[in-house]
Design a protein around this motif. Sequence first.
Motif: not given
Length: 265
Positions: A1-11, A32-44, A254-257
């Motif tokens: 029997m094939n496993a039933v795949l759960e749909p991915l959450p919106p994020a 909708e309903g998920h936390v979004q974030g600004n991004v800054v990436i810098l050398p250590a 877009i985060t899972d929060l």
Amino acid sequence: MNAVLEPLPPAARARLAIRAGEWTGHTSGLAEGHVQGNVVILPAAQADHFLRYCQRNPKPCPVLAVSEPGHASLPTLGAGIDIRTDVPRYRVWRHGELVSEPTEIRELWRDDLVTFIIGCSFSFEQALLDAGLPVRHIEQGRNVPMYRTNIATVPAGPFNGPLVVTMRPMLAGAVIRAIQVTSRFPDVHGAPVHIGDPSLIGIADLARPDYGDAVDVGPGELPVFWACGVTPQAAITQARPEFCITHAPGAMLITDLLNHELASF
């Protein structure tokens, strides 16, 4: 029997579309309903200074997560996040100059890079909508308008610059309710920083935002301004680090929060 795949959450579904290059625009209204974030990436080498800059300016720079050097994952924000591919559009800076806006940064990745995710006002917009308050740029299908102000941020090391704000027009009777609603979300900029006359904070023309898109301001409406997570990009042009990557304005991670998890009460 094939496993039933759960749909991915919106994020996760949104991130996969972004990773595949199927979405390269602004993210307001996505997942909708998920936390979004600004991004800054810098050398250590610059990361400690930037962290202190955020700590001294928590209104525009509320830190949601900081990665380990060289790690592209952000496990506290979502399973499987890859910061190299999961933002619709990036900005690459060299010595404070914007040099490109790619849709992924795998070829630019380095072992010394530290990622900062900073709270975004998109996260309180659902609370505004739930309270029956207008969010004009969503109504008009545009990116939120953002403006550089004459309000100085508190410097840290080489990082300093003007406060950047977002603007949402509202009738006077809605403004008090908007203050009450957004005050509950200090991790995503909280209450407005200014209401009314834009010239008092150095904005000459609402129809010409520094970032994002202009929106209509109706008769009797007041412009309401919130601190914005694009503020670090203004600081980066002042600090002129040898290398830096940010999100393009309006194109967030877009985060899972969930937004309601950030409410203070």
